[in-house]
Design an enzyme around this catalytic site. Structure first.
Site, mmCIF file in Angstrom:
data_model
loop_
_atom_site.group_PDB
_atom_site.id
_atom_site.type_symbol
_atom_site.label_atom_id
_atom_site.label_comp_id
_atom_site.label_asym_id
_atom_site.label_seq_id
_atom_site.Cartn_x
_atom_site.Cartn_y
_atom_site.Cartn_z
ATOM 1 N N ASN A 101 0.876 -1.176 0.000
ATOM 2 C CA ASN A 101 0.000 0.000 0.000
ATOM 3 C C ASN A 101 0.914 1.227 0.000
ATOM 4 O O ASN A 101 2.124 1.104 0.160
ATOM 5 C CB ASN A 101 -0.949 0.013 1.208
ATOM 6 C CG ASN A 101 -0.197 -0.006 2.517
ATOM 7 O OD1 ASN A 101 0.645 0.837 2.788
ATOM 8 N ND2 ASN A 101 -0.452 -1.019 3.327
ATOM 9 N N GLY A 154 -1.968 -9.958 3.733
ATOM 10 C CA GLY A 154 -1.743 -10.656 2.458
ATOM 11 C C GLY A 154 -0.277 -10.835 2.075
ATOM 12 O O GLY A 154 0.565 -11.209 2.885
ATOM 13 N N VAL A 155 0.001 -10.529 0.807
ATOM 14 C CA VAL A 155 1.386 -10.648 0.292
ATOM 15 C C VAL A 155 2.324 -9.761 1.109
ATOM 16 O O VAL A 155 3.412 -10.172 1.528
ATOM 17 C CB VAL A 155 1.426 -10.206 -1.186
ATOM 18 C CG1 VAL A 155 2.851 -10.081 -1.696
ATOM 19 C CG2 VAL A 155 0.650 -11.186 -2.053
ATOM 20 N N ASP A 156 1.868 -8.527 1.380
ATOM 21 C CA ASP A 156 2.670 -7.541 2.119
ATOM 22 C C ASP A 156 3.079 -8.103 3.476
ATOM 23 O O ASP A 156 4.256 -8.073 3.865
ATOM 24 C CB ASP A 156 1.807 -6.281 2.311
ATOM 25 C CG ASP A 156 2.626 -5.015 2.493
ATOM 26 O OD1 ASP A 156 2.007 -3.948 2.658
ATOM 27 O OD2 ASP A 156 3.862 -5.083 2.475
ATOM 28 N N SER A 183 -3.789 -6.523 -6.494
ATOM 29 C CA SER A 183 -5.115 -5.925 -6.276
ATOM 30 C C SER A 183 -6.259 -6.928 -6.167
ATOM 31 O O SER A 183 -7.413 -6.519 -6.019
ATOM 32 C CB SER A 183 -5.468 -4.905 -7.373
ATOM 33 O OG SER A 183 -4.688 -3.735 -7.235
ATOM 34 N N THR A 184 -5.996 -8.230 -6.234
ATOM 35 C CA THR A 184 -7.108 -9.202 -6.245
ATOM 36 C C THR A 184 -7.476 -9.706 -4.855
ATOM 37 O O THR A 184 -8.321 -10.585 -4.705
ATOM 38 C CB THR A 184 -6.751 -10.422 -7.118
ATOM 39 O OG1 THR A 184 -5.606 -11.068 -6.547
ATOM 40 C CG2 THR A 184 -6.466 -10.018 -8.548
ATOM 41 N N GLY A 185 -6.851 -9.183 -3.829
ATOM 42 C CA GLY A 185 -7.189 -9.601 -2.457
ATOM 43 C C GLY A 185 -7.960 -8.508 -1.757
ATOM 44 O O GLY A 185 -9.116 -8.209 -2.094
ATOM 45 N N VAL A 186 -7.295 -7.865 -0.828
ATOM 46 C CA VAL A 186 -7.915 -6.760 -0.054
ATOM 47 C C VAL A 186 -8.483 -5.690 -0.994
ATOM 48 O O VAL A 186 -9.523 -5.101 -0.729
ATOM 49 C CB VAL A 186 -6.854 -6.128 0.897
ATOM 50 C CG1 VAL A 186 -7.313 -4.818 1.488
ATOM 51 C CG2 VAL A 186 -6.494 -7.128 1.986
ATOM 52 N N TYR A 187 -7.824 -5.498 -2.141
ATOM 53 C CA TYR A 187 -8.283 -4.423 -3.062
ATOM 54 C C TYR A 187 -9.377 -4.893 -4.021
ATOM 55 O O TYR A 187 -9.778 -4.157 -4.914
ATOM 56 C CB TYR A 187 -7.077 -3.838 -3.813
ATOM 57 C CG TYR A 187 -6.184 -2.946 -2.948
ATOM 58 C CD1 TYR A 187 -6.529 -2.640 -1.626
ATOM 59 C CD2 TYR A 187 -5.004 -2.417 -3.434
ATOM 60 C CE1 TYR A 187 -5.723 -1.831 -0.846
ATOM 61 C CE2 TYR A 187 -4.173 -1.613 -2.658
ATOM 62 C CZ TYR A 187 -4.551 -1.321 -1.353
ATOM 63 O OH TYR A 187 -3.748 -0.519 -0.559
HETATM 64 N N1 APR Z 1 1.922 -15.569 -2.021
HETATM 65 C C1 APR Z 1 1.264 -15.350 -3.197
HETATM 66 N N2 APR Z 1 0.058 -14.762 -3.270
HETATM 67 C C2 APR Z 1 -0.530 -14.393 -2.109
HETATM 68 C C3 APR Z 1 0.087 -14.578 -0.848
HETATM 69 C C4 APR Z 1 1.369 -15.200 -0.826
HETATM 70 N N3 APR Z 1 2.027 -15.427 0.299
HETATM 71 N N4 APR Z 1 -0.756 -14.078 0.111
HETATM 72 C C5 APR Z 1 -1.845 -13.619 -0.531
HETATM 73 N N5 APR Z 1 -1.730 -13.809 -1.861
HETATM 74 C C6 APR Z 1 -2.659 -13.451 -2.934
HETATM 75 C C7 APR Z 1 -4.081 -13.180 -2.520
HETATM 76 O O1 APR Z 1 -4.815 -14.391 -2.458
HETATM 77 C C8 APR Z 1 -4.551 -12.289 -3.665
HETATM 78 O O2 APR Z 1 -4.991 -13.073 -4.758
HETATM 79 O O3 APR Z 1 -2.202 -12.226 -3.492
HETATM 80 C C9 APR Z 1 -3.287 -11.532 -4.095
HETATM 81 C C10 APR Z 1 -3.236 -10.067 -3.655
HETATM 82 O O4 APR Z 1 -3.833 -9.959 -2.383
HETATM 83 P P1 APR Z 1 -3.344 -8.883 -1.274
HETATM 84 O O5 APR Z 1 -2.081 -9.349 -0.684
HETATM 85 O O6 APR Z 1 -4.532 -8.658 -0.371
HETATM 86 O O7 APR Z 1 -3.013 -7.566 -2.103
HETATM 87 P P2 APR Z 1 -3.968 -6.449 -2.727
HETATM 88 O O8 APR Z 1 -5.309 -6.996 -3.095
HETATM 89 O O9 APR Z 1 -3.134 -5.824 -3.775
HETATM 90 O O10 APR Z 1 -4.203 -5.437 -1.511
HETATM 91 C C11 APR Z 1 -3.108 -4.701 -1.037
HETATM 92 O O11 APR Z 1 -3.506 -5.411 1.184
HETATM 93 O O12 APR Z 1 -2.047 -6.538 2.514
HETATM 94 C C12 APR Z 1 -2.548 -5.294 2.238
HETATM 95 O O13 APR Z 1 -0.758 -3.804 2.768
HETATM 96 C C13 APR Z 1 -1.496 -4.374 1.706
HETATM 97 O O14 APR Z 1 -2.928 -2.465 1.879
HETATM 98 C C14 APR Z 1 -2.346 -3.384 0.964
HETATM 99 C C15 APR Z 1 -3.442 -4.258 0.369
#
Ligand code: APR
Length: 175
Positions: A23, A31-33, A121-125
């Site tokens: 972010n 999530g990934v972060d 962007s496919t998770g939290v976003y």
């Molecule tokens: N490895 C690979 N993919 C992952 C992992 C991992 N360890 N963890 C989660 N994912 C996938 C999720 O299932 C989703 O499909 O990564 C994709 C992106 O999800 P998020 O991590 O939620 O990222 P995003 O949707 O871009 O949102 C970003 O989320 O974690 C917070 O700090 C981050 O505010 C920012 C927001």
């Protein structure tokens, strides 16, 4: 440049650069972060704080990318990029595409030859997976980044995500 798909955890990828779905604050999250900071260790956050104290006082804008050390990860660098939050009323596709193109540009500038991306962007976003996969594959396929990049690997955390990216890859190959 070869585009490949993998099922699994992006923090375990043995590539030169791992892309973080960050972010704008660059100070971690879920999530990934969360996974990258947890497994990569405190040196990543220390460099993020330096970036906030110098080049990005107001945070990293969506669509842009910046590199730090990968700390304890197998990779050499983490490239942090900020995806757009999905909007049903506003087309933010160009911003999502920019995350991939800018991350590849940063990777090429670093001299990386292999790069791993999550599905930004496919998770939290909340970006719908099929659409995000099409945008991601098209952006990577059309990027004119240096020839030194030999592999771009999409690392998908679920079967649905993997299927969406496989479909997007097949569609673009058939064009
Ligand atoms: N490895 C690979 N993919 C992952 C992992 C991992 N360890 N963890 C989660 N994912 C996938 C999720 O299932 C989703 O499909 O990564 C994709 C992106 O999800 P998020 O991590 O939620 O990222 P995003 O949707 O871009 O949102 C970003 O989320 O974690 C917070 O700090 C981050 O505010 C920012 C927001």
């Amino acid at each position: 440049m070869q585009i490949t798909l993998a099922r699994g955890d992006i923090t375990a990828q043995e590539v030169d650069a791992v892309v973080n779905a960050a972010n704008s604050a660059l100070l971690g999250g879920g999530g990934v972060d969360g996974a990258i900071h947890r497994r990569g260790g405190p040196t990543i956050l220390a460099e993020c704080r330096d970036l906030r104290a110098t080049q990005y006082a107001d945070g990293l804008p969506p669509g842009q990318a910046v590199a730090t050390t990968a700390g304890d990860l197998p990779a050499r660098w983490v490239i942090h990029t900020v995806g757009p939050v999905y909007s049903a009323s506003q087309d933010r596709s160009a911003l999502l595409a920019s995350c991939y193109v800018e991350s590849l540009r940063v990777a090429a500038d670093l001299g990386a030859t292999t790069v791993a991306f999550p599905a930004i962007s496919t998770g939290v976003y909340r970006w719908p997976m099929a659409d995000a996969a099409r945008i991601a594959v098209r952006a990577v396929r059309s990027s004119q980044v240096g020839a030194e990049l030999t592999e771009v690997r999409f690392v998908l955390f679920s079967e649905d995500a993997h299927a969406a990216f496989a479909t997007a890859l097949a569609e673009i190959a058939a064009r």
